[in-house]
Design a protein around this motif. Structure first.
Motif, mmCIF file in Angstrom:
data_model
loop_
_atom_site.group_PDB
_atom_site.id
_atom_site.type_symbol
_atom_site.label_atom_id
_atom_site.label_comp_id
_atom_site.label_asym_id
_atom_site.label_seq_id
_atom_site.Cartn_x
_atom_site.Cartn_y
_atom_site.Cartn_z
ATOM 1 N N ASN A 1 2.184 5.971 2.107
ATOM 2 C CA ASN A 1 0.976 5.188 1.841
ATOM 3 C C ASN A 1 -0.270 5.839 2.441
ATOM 4 O OD1 ASN A 1 2.253 3.178 0.351
ATOM 5 N ND2 ASN A 1 2.713 1.953 2.166
ATOM 6 N N GLY A 2 -0.133 6.367 3.659
ATOM 7 C CA GLY A 2 -1.269 7.019 4.291
ATOM 8 C C GLY A 2 -1.714 8.260 3.548
ATOM 9 N N SER A 3 -0.752 9.021 3.025
ATOM 10 C CA SER A 3 -1.102 10.245 2.293
ATOM 11 C C SER A 3 -1.850 9.933 1.006
ATOM 12 C CB SER A 3 0.172 11.040 1.978
ATOM 13 O OG SER A 3 0.826 11.446 3.166
ATOM 14 N N LEU A 4 -1.357 8.959 0.232
ATOM 15 C CA LEU A 4 -1.972 8.670 -1.058
ATOM 16 C C LEU A 4 -3.278 7.898 -0.928
ATOM 17 C CD1 LEU A 4 0.846 9.594 -2.109
ATOM 18 C CD2 LEU A 4 0.558 7.897 -3.926
ATOM 19 N N PHE A 5 -3.387 7.056 0.081
ATOM 20 C CA PHE A 5 -4.588 6.226 0.179
ATOM 21 C C PHE A 5 -5.722 6.936 0.916
ATOM 22 C CE2 PHE A 5 -7.320 2.880 1.901
ATOM 23 C CZ PHE A 5 -7.487 2.067 0.782
ATOM 24 N N PRO B 1 -1.393 4.489 -7.028
ATOM 25 C CA PRO B 1 -1.206 3.040 -7.045
ATOM 26 C C PRO B 1 -1.256 2.366 -5.677
ATOM 27 C CG PRO B 1 0.918 4.105 -7.184
ATOM 28 C CD PRO B 1 -0.102 5.209 -7.112
ATOM 29 N N VAL B 2 -1.374 3.112 -4.596
ATOM 30 C CA VAL B 2 -1.343 2.518 -3.260
ATOM 31 C C VAL B 2 -2.655 1.782 -2.997
ATOM 32 C CG1 VAL B 2 -1.159 2.979 -0.784
ATOM 33 C CG2 VAL B 2 0.239 4.275 -2.412
ATOM 34 N N THR B 3 -2.549 0.540 -2.536
ATOM 35 C CA THR B 3 -3.722 -0.282 -2.245
ATOM 36 C C THR B 3 -3.883 -0.449 -0.735
ATOM 37 O OG1 THR B 3 -2.438 -2.336 -2.378
ATOM 38 C CG2 THR B 3 -3.458 -1.521 -4.424
ATOM 39 N N LEU B 4 -5.016 -1.018 -0.356
ATOM 40 C CA LEU B 4 -5.265 -1.266 1.066
ATOM 41 C C LEU B 4 -4.221 -2.184 1.694
ATOM 42 C CD1 LEU B 4 -7.064 -0.885 3.556
ATOM 43 C CD2 LEU B 4 -8.481 -2.787 2.729
ATOM 44 N N ASP C 1 -1.111 -2.317 1.021
ATOM 45 C CA ASP C 1 0.079 -1.488 1.250
ATOM 46 C C ASP C 1 -0.038 -0.702 2.558
ATOM 47 O OD1 ASP C 1 1.173 -2.313 -1.195
ATOM 48 O OD2 ASP C 1 0.113 -0.733 -2.274
ATOM 49 N N LEU C 2 -1.202 -0.097 2.766
ATOM 50 C CA LEU C 2 -1.402 0.697 3.977
ATOM 51 C C LEU C 2 -1.416 -0.192 5.221
ATOM 52 C CD1 LEU C 2 -2.020 3.438 5.283
ATOM 53 C CD2 LEU C 2 -4.453 2.979 4.892
ATOM 54 N N CYS C 3 -2.100 -1.319 5.143
ATOM 55 C CA CYS C 3 -2.147 -2.243 6.289
ATOM 56 C C CYS C 3 -0.762 -2.767 6.618
ATOM 57 C CB CYS C 3 -3.099 -3.396 5.998
ATOM 58 S SG CYS C 3 -4.833 -2.926 5.861
ATOM 59 N N PHE C 4 0.008 -3.050 5.587
ATOM 60 C CA PHE C 4 1.374 -3.526 5.809
ATOM 61 C C PHE C 4 2.221 -2.497 6.547
ATOM 62 C CE2 PHE C 4 5.744 -3.358 4.133
ATOM 63 C CZ PHE C 4 6.248 -4.508 4.730
ATOM 64 N N SER C 5 2.102 -1.237 6.158
ATOM 65 C CA SER C 5 2.894 -0.192 6.809
ATOM 66 C C SER C 5 2.519 -0.037 8.278
ATOM 67 C CB SER C 5 2.694 1.140 6.073
ATOM 68 O OG SER C 5 3.178 1.071 4.759
ATOM 69 N N LEU C 6 1.226 -0.027 8.566
ATOM 70 C CA LEU C 6 0.783 0.086 9.959
ATOM 71 C C LEU C 6 1.278 -1.096 10.795
ATOM 72 C CD1 LEU C 6 -2.894 1.273 9.372
ATOM 73 C CD2 LEU C 6 -1.086 2.589 10.489
ATOM 74 N N HIS C 7 1.147 -2.281 10.231
ATOM 75 C CA HIS C 7 1.577 -3.484 10.943
ATOM 76 C C HIS C 7 3.090 -3.492 11.160
ATOM 77 C CE1 HIS C 7 3.020 -7.703 10.953
ATOM 78 N NE2 HIS C 7 2.003 -7.885 11.767
ATOM 79 N N SER C 8 3.854 -3.093 10.151
ATOM 80 C CA SER C 8 5.314 -3.122 10.235
ATOM 81 C C SER C 8 5.832 -2.220 11.344
ATOM 82 C CB SER C 8 5.921 -2.697 8.893
ATOM 83 O OG SER C 8 5.498 -3.550 7.866
#
Length: 292
Positions: free
Chosen positions: A57-61, A79-82, A84-91
Motif C-alpha cells: 500500500n505504501g509503495s502504490l499510494f 487502486p490503493v486508497t488513503l 487502505d494505507l491508514c489501515f495498514s499503518l494502524h494494523s
C-alpha cells in the motif's frame, strides 16, 4: 459523483471495521491478564501479513514512480486508497502492542511453533531477495506486487493456527468474538468497494491489479464464518461461565484456601451450632424447675 462517494464510503467502513477489530482482543487480554486464548502463531503470521500489506500500500499510494509503472502495465490508475494505507499503518501498530502483551501476560506455557517461525523467515527472505533483484532495475512495482502476493498467502495461512487452537481446546474462551464480527463487516465492505470500483471504471482490471485486497476480503469472510461456527455452535460457552473463566484468575494461595478446610470458619459454625443445640436444653431445664 454518487458512485465515487459510495466507493469512498465503503472504503472507510472497511477501514473502521477492520481497525476496530483489533481492540476487542487487546482489551480482553488486559482484562484477563493472560493471553492463553490467543494463538501466538496466529499473531506472528498476522503481523507479517500486515507488514507485507503495508509495503504494498505504501509503495502504490506514496510513490509517483510506482504509480506510473502501474498505469503502464495495467492501463488503469492504481487502486490503493488513503483508507487502505491508514489501515495498514494502524494494523501493524496495534499488532505490535498485542505482541508486547504476549511478552508481559501469562501465556500458560504457550510458545511459537517452528512452522510459523519458518514461514515468517522464508517470507521476509523471499521479499528481500526480490527487492535486491528488481530494485536496482527500477522495477519497484514488481517488488510491491510480490509483497501483495505474500500478504495474500499469509492471510490464507494465518487463520489456520487459531482455528486449530480453538479445536484442540474445544473452546473459544480468550479469543474475542468481537474481533471476528468487526473483521467480517470489514471484509464484506471491502468486497463491495472493489465491485463498485469495477463498475465505476467499467472494467474488472482493478481486481486483477489489486488481487491481494480482494483475496484478503474473501478469505477473511470465510474464516470469520468458521470462527462464528466454533464460538456459537461447536463450542458454545454459557455466558456466566465464560465471564467467570475470563475474569477470575485463582492464584496458588487462593486455591489452597479454597481446597483446604477453613478452620476459622468451621470453628465459628461449630460455635453457632453448639449454641443453637444447647439453648433448647437450657430452656427445658428451666422449664423443669418451674414445674417442680
Amino acid at each position: 459523483e454518487l458512485l465515487d462517494f459510495a466507493v469512498q464510503a465503503f472504503g472507510w467502513v472497511a477501514f473502521f471495521s477492520w481497525a476496530w477489530s483489533f481492540y476487542p482482543q487487546l482489551v480482553l487480554n488486559c482484562r484477563r491478564r493472560r493471553v492463553d486464548g490467543l494463538s501466538l502463531d496466529y499473531l506472528l503470521l498476522n503481523l507479517s501479513k500486515h507488514s507485507f500489506y503495508l509495503w504494498y500500500n505504501g509503495s502504490l499510494f506514496c510513490s509517483p514512480y510506482v504509480q506510473d509503472q502501474y498505469v503502464e502495465r495495467y492501463g488503469e490508475r492504481q487502486p490503493v486508497t488513503l483508507p487502505d494505507l491508514c489501515f495498514s499503518l494502524h494494523s501493524v501498530s496495534v499488532l505490535l502492542l498485542q505482541g508486547l502483551q504476549c511478552l508481559v501476560f501469562d501465556r500458560r506455557g504457550q510458545v511459537l511453533s517452528w512452522g510459523s517461525v519458518l514461514l515468517t523467515v522464508s517470507g521476509w527472505g523471499f521479499l528481500l531477495t526480490m527487492a535486491m533483484k528488481f530494485g536496482p532495475q527500477g522495477e519497484w512495482l514488481t517488488v510491491a506486487l510480490w509483497a501483495n502476493h505474500l500478504q495474500v498467502l499469509f492471510t490464507i495461512l494465518k487463520y489456520t493456527p487459531q482455528a486449530w487452537f480453538n479445536y484442540k481446546r474445544k473452546s473459544t474462551v480468550g479469543w474475542s468474538v468481537g474481533n471476528v464480527i468487526f473483521d467480517l463487516i470489514g471484509g464484506t465492505s471491502s468486497t463491495v468497494q472493489m465491485f463498485l470500483q469495477s463498475w465505476q471504471m467499467e472494467s474488472f482490471q482493478n481486481m486483477r491489479g489489486d488481487a491481494g485486497k480482494l483475496g484478503l476480503a474473501l478469505v477473511t469472510i470465510f474464516y470469520d464464518l468458521v470462527f462464528l461456527l466454533q464460538h456459537y455452535i461447536l463450542y458454545p460457552q454459557p455466558k456466566q461461565r465464560e465471564e467467570i473463566t475470563e475474569d477470575v484468575h485463582v492464584g496458588p494461595e487462593e486455591e489452597g484456601r479454597g481446597s483446604g478446610p477453613n478452620v476459622e470458619g468451621e470453628g465459628e459454625r461449630s460455635h453457632l451450632l453448639g449454641s443453637s443445640q444447647t439453648s433448647p436444653r437450657r430452656s427445658n431445664h428451666r422449664g423443669s424447675k418451674s414445674k417442680v
